[in-house]
Write an enzyme that holds these catalytic residues in place. Structure first.
Site, PDB file in Angstrom:
ATOM      1  N   CYS A 112      34.178  30.114  41.817  1.00 56.95           N
ATOM      2  CA  CYS A 112      35.180  29.308  42.514  1.00 56.95           C
ATOM      3  C   CYS A 112      34.495  28.281  43.417  1.00 56.95           C
ATOM      4  CB  CYS A 112      36.122  30.230  43.285  1.00 56.95           C
ATOM      5  SG  CYS A 112      37.653  29.435  43.804  1.00 56.95           S
ATOM      6  N   HIS A 221      37.748  34.678  39.229  1.00 56.16           N
ATOM      7  CA  HIS A 221      36.995  35.584  40.100  1.00 56.16           C
ATOM      8  C   HIS A 221      36.688  36.936  39.449  1.00 56.16           C
ATOM      9  CE1 HIS A 221      37.371  33.403  44.029  1.00 56.16           C
ATOM     10  NE2 HIS A 221      38.290  32.771  43.326  1.00 56.16           N
ATOM     11  N   GLU A 223      34.724  39.157  40.524  1.00 57.32           N
ATOM     12  CA  GLU A 223      34.530  40.195  41.547  1.00 57.32           C
ATOM     13  C   GLU A 223      35.846  40.837  41.956  1.00 57.32           C
ATOM     14  OE1 GLU A 223      34.641  37.061  42.101  1.00 57.32           O
ATOM     15  OE2 GLU A 223      35.402  36.576  44.090  1.00 57.32           O
TER      16      GLU A 223
END
Lengths: 261, 766
Positions: A112, A221, A223
């Site tokens: 990002c 994302h 994560e």
């Protein structure tokens, strides 16, 4: 200086994981003043079995880490242009130098805002502009792994699909046609949006790599899809429990496995 | 670091000058003070106030800061708290936010506030700074913010001005909250013409801390230093500019000050990290956030909560605009500022942390034991007051109130007796109409503009019944939060409306599987000077305090927003109630949908003909009668059942029934995971003596729908029987058929339902 961001509790490593060797791999996670997903990236590294080292943007030392993640957020507020100021951070000079040395250079992942910083630092081509909807978008996004040969995607198969969250305001990837053709021709389009382009990105591109494959940037994302119970409601691998999607974990296990050889 | 300002191009009204010129007229009326209030200020001081003192008293004695109309009623929240309710309360009402013990040494602080008026004037900044303000309240308690929520109310969905507000407010909340890295895990979006000129923008924030880290803002210890840090002070957020104009003798200074504050989320994000580091390093005695009334509020509250004295040199304040007068500086509501008290020994450590985060700061003065708040301008005294008279001893009004005469007529006008109540011939079309309606439609056009993932601890978010956030990663300890309000119910009966709002939030939290623990409220009303509005307010507080006592959950803090009216017409009384619950392990949270083929679908509770004030009546343009009957004992039993079911793994999905009744509940459960069901209503209709339409659209309380694995059915039924709580099996989950099949009445394909449900907001705002 080691940044001690207070974590809430301590993340648990994956229960019963086999490869204790991964423990020794140290992945640095960079924190800018406006970083938001840095603690999530630290958690992801630990859940994948590695050790995370927090790096401060103002430092001049990479502390000997084996790989670096530049997480999401708004680095310095991003009022000028996402990532435009961050690329001048002292630590970025170290990262840029260490990442630019061919296939054995430092693996770097930008997620990002981190992707935006990598393009501003010219480690990756292209740029991000506002989503074509002009809105911030938060949704679970299906991607296709187009190149499983990079430092960060080797745990996936070419063409494999994954579902990970997408959340940003400036996520529309743009580049001139020659650059886009080059990226396609060299297999450097690493992730592509499937089931609809959420933000107008050219050629549905969600993530790219440098030519050596050690530097990867993507807008969604990974994560946030590493821990069952706190990820997306779905997975490309079939039905999962509520918020049980962990399709992003492969990004982190890929680099750890590469580093232990 | 000091501002180094010296001479200014305006005359300063010093205390000496005030004493020398007792006859000088001051613009107290333009600043919103009533004559009796101004005379009281003169009496307290024994002279006329200086311009700066007048600025302080006028903002601190405003309705917003002093609660002068609501105070006499709000006392009930404290008076009706029993010892049992205090068990989990670490910090109660009166501080920046209440703090609740959730076990294992963890505590949670949470609070909801309004930012209604600024959001109407400037939707983006108004909503953004609403988030910023509530987050600073949480930080000043020593907590790390972990989630936000936004209950929103707009005017009619098709009114030309609504799109301006929706776009601005939603973008403002997202623009600020997303940049702070706070997951937005719930809230409400309601459309009703009564909010046309008065949208309600309430913001709730939750923070987490260890018991030993609780901090209360006060200035103790004479000789301790007072420091202002964060953003610079500018001319934004100054309410009444007239006094300031009267102080100014320089025509070159900017004349128009925007009354709405402008937010800088990056500055706030840095402030969060910086304050947490200050607390962790124990270099501050206390931190006070600067919100409404800015430095006036921070200095007078810090001083009066501590040893009672403070000495401040106002020219030390770092300014964005050097032309600001002392009064303007005292009143400015510039965002992202904090004030702290630091011992001389910690000054260096404090400065090191500021430098690390590149935060600007200026030392303003020190704590004294004189009992006076003295503010100087270049060494000349411009404020000399007892800080308690500013912060805590403002006027208190027992405003007259009476029950509106029109209420009898409204309550007599029951929906079932009205012409609009004709039963729809086609129940399938009725369900589609309901689920596509502005209030019942999917809100993902809004919530998809908010980050629900950041921090990685979100276990449930929209559209589930409550937002669920993990607190401790090792044990899974966590919290659930839900906010609810129903202005239509409150309009019909404000006492019951408040109790219903609490019951729904309480039920939502329990439906997610959490044990309800504590309450915060944001009471949005019209003008307190209207005796009928004041009656609505008094009844609401009485109802809410009574219901809190019955359910055993204390109010820990909140906010009152009055004067929400345009042209003499007030909004519906709208008490937004937030309930916080606790999970020993968020892994057992219950989502609001079913997924497994063949699971049994049960309805808990009974259904009566209660369509007054309902969403269906709303669709037919009717508002009259009595809100649904409330049985708090039944709500308590239902909550206990839902929490036990979650704990013992007896259910896989659960959804509370409220607005839109069973029709909405079944539709939302089917759409949550895109899985159909076969439903039979006959047994239910026969047991409760209602027709199929009433069964689907009535809004009877204390009900929930659950999906039960076959292996758990016996245990589930036994538990309900043991608690003497009515339950009935109404169907079965059907993964084969992508439809909601209400047997004998209609089959509604999920695609069609989803299209209707999700199409509404994009059609109006997309």
């Amino acid at each position: 200086m080691t940044l001690e961001t207070p974590l809430i509790g301590g993340p648990q490593p994956v229960a019963g994981r086999e490869d204790r060797a991964l423990d020794g791999v140290r992945v640095g996670v960079v924190t800018f003043p406006g970083s938001l997903d840095d603690r999530d990236a630290v958690r992801a590294v630990r859940l994948a079995g590695g050790s995370a080292t927090q790096l401060w943007h103002g430092d001049h030392d990479l502390q000997g880490v084996d790989a670096v993640i530049i997480p999401g957020g708004f680095s310095y507020g991003d009022y000028l242009r996402a990532g435009a100021i961050s690329r001048f951070a002292p630590l970025m000079e170290q990262i840029t130098a260490a990442a630019s040395g061919g296939a054995d250079a430092l693996p770097v992942l930008g997620v990002c805002n981190g992707f935006q910083v990598l393009t501003e630092a010219h480690l990756l081509p292209g740029s991000m502009i506002k989503n074509n909807s002009l809105h911030f978008i938060c949704r679970d996004q299906r991607l296709r792994v187009e190149n499983a040969g990079t430092s960060w995607t080797s745990d996936y198969a070419d063409g494999e699909e994954i579902v990970i969250p997408l959340k940003n305001q400036d996520g529309q990837f743009v580049a001139d046609n020659r650059t886009l053709d080059e990226l396609e021709g060299e297999g450097r389009v690493v992730f592509r949006y499937v089931d609809g382009n959420p933000n107008g990105s050219r050629r549905d591109i969600a993530g790219i790599s440098n030519s050596a494959g050690n530097v990867v940037g993507l807008m969604p994302h990974p994560e946030h899809a590493v821990e069952a119970g706190f990820g997306p409601d779905s997975s490309a691998r079939g039905a999962v429990e509520v918020r049980g999607g962990t399709d992003g974990l492969g990004i982190f296990t890929s680099v750890l496995k590469k580093l232990v050889g | 670091m000091t501002a180094g300002t010296t001479s200014r191009a305006f005359n300063i009204d010093t205390v000496a000058n005030a004493e020398a010129t007792p006859g000088q007229a001051l613009p107290w009326a333009e600043l919103g003070l009533k004559e009796n209030e101004y005379r009281r200020v003169e009496e307290i001081l024994g002279r006329r106030p200086t311009g700066a003192e007048l600025a302080m008293y006028s903002v601190m004695w405003s309705e917003h800061c002093s609660y002068k109309s609501s105070k006499v009623h709000l006392r009930q929240f404290g008076e009706k708290v029993t010892d049992a309710m205090k068990k989990h309360l670490l910090v109660g009402i009166g501080e920046n936010a209440g703090v609740v013990d959730i076990g294992d040494g963890w505590a949670v602080t949470f609070k909801v506030e309004s930012h209604n008026h600024p959001s109407f004037v400037e939707p983006y900044q108004g909503a953004a700074t609403g988030v910023g303000g509530i987050v600073r309240d949480i930080i000043s308690m020593g907590a790390r913010p972990v989630a936000v929520m936004d209950p929103l109310r707009f005017g009619a969905i098709d009114h030309p001005d609504t799109a301006r507000l929706v776009h601005g407010i939603v973008a403002g909340i997202g623009g600020y909250g997303n940049s702070l890295g706070l997951p937005n895990v719930g809230g409400e979006v309601v459309f009703d013409a009564v909010y046309q000129g008065n949208p309600l923008v309430n913001a709730l924030a939750v923070g987490v801390l260890r018991h030993e880290d609780i901090r209360l803002a006060n200035a103790s210890g004479a000789g301790n230093r007072v420091v202002l840090f964060g953003a610079r002070t500018g001319g934004d957020g100054i309410g009444g500019a007239s006094v300031l104009a009267s102080e100014s003798f320089d025509s070159s200074k900017p004349s128009k000050r925007p009354a709405v504050q402008v937010g800088d989320p990056f500055a706030e994000k840095v402030l969060i990290e910086c304050c947490l580091e200050l607390f962790k390093a124990s270099v501050v005695e206390g931190i006070q956030d600067l919100g409404a009334a800015g430095i006036s509020c921070a200095t007078s509250e810090l001083a009066s909560n501590g040893d009672g004295g403070m000495h401040v040199e106002l020219t030390n304040v770092l300014l964005r605009d050097p032309s600001l007068t002392p009064g303007e500086i005292l009143m400015s509501e510039s965002q992202e500022r904090m004030m702290a008290v630091v011992t001389p020994a910690n000054v260096e450590a404090f400065e090191a942390i500021m430098d690390k985060w590149a935060v600007e700061y200026s030392w303003l003065g020190e704590v004294t034991d004189t009992g006076r708040l003295i503010i100087e301008w270049d060494g000349e005294k411009i404020v000399d007051v007892d800080p308690r008279t500013v912060a805590h001893e403002g006027p208190v009004y027992e405003r007259p109130y009476h029950r509106p005469e029109w209420l009898d007529g409204v309550q007599a006008d029951a929906f079932t007796a009205s012409a609009a109540a004709e039963r729809p011939a086609d129940l399938r079309e009725a369900v589609l109409e309901l689920m596509a309606s502005p209030n019942m439609c999917a809100k993902n056009w809004v919530t998809d503009q908010f980050d629900r993932y950041v921090q990685g601890n979100t276990a449930l978010a929209m559209p589930d019944d409550a937002g669920v956030v993990r607190v401790d990663e090792e044990t899974g300890l966590g919290v659930a939060i839900s906010t609810d309000a129903n202005g239509r119910y409150s309009y019909l009966d404000p006492y019951e409306g408040a109790r219903l709002a609490l019951a729904e939030a309480y039920r939502n939290v329990a439906t997610s599987g959490a044990e309800p623990l504590a309450v915060t409220d944001c009471l949005n009303f019209g003008s307190p000077e209207d005796p009928e509005v004041m009656w609505q307010f008094a009844e609401t507080v009485r109802g809410l305090a009574d219901a809190c006592q019955e359910l055993g959950v204390p109010v820990t803090g909140g906010n009152v927003s009055l004067y929400n009216q345009t042209g003499g017409v007030a909004i519906h009384p709208t008490p937004v109630v937030g309930v916080l619950g606790v999970f020993d392990d968020v892994a057992r949270r219950t989502p609001s949908g079913w997924r497994e083929d063949g699971q049994a679908i049960y309805l808990l509770g009974t259904t009566a003909d209660e369509l007054d004030g309902s969403e269906w009546a709303n669709l037919r343009g009717h508002l009259g009668g009595q809100p649904p009957a409330l049985d708090l004992a039944a709500e308590k039993t239902l909550a206990a059942i839902l929490v036990n079911c979650s704990r013992d793994g007896m259910i896989d999905g659960a959804h509370d029934l409220s607005e839109g009744g069973l029709a909405a509940g079944l539709s939302e459960m089917a759409l949550r995971f895109g899985v159909g069901a076969r439903i039979g209503l006959d047994e239910l209709c026969e047991r409760d003596g209602v027709d199929a339409f009433t069964a689907l659209f009535s809004e009877s309380q204390a009900r929930a729908v659950v999906s039960v694995p076959r292996s758990e059915e016996v245990r589930f039924n036994d538990m309900c029987t043991a608690r003497n709580f009515p339950t009935i099996r109404i169907g079965v989950v059907d993964t084969e058929n992508q439809a909601l099949d209400v047997q004998g009445y209609f089959t509604l394909p999920l695609d069609r339902l989803r299209e209707a449900h999700e199409g509404t907001l994009p059609r109006h705002f997309g």
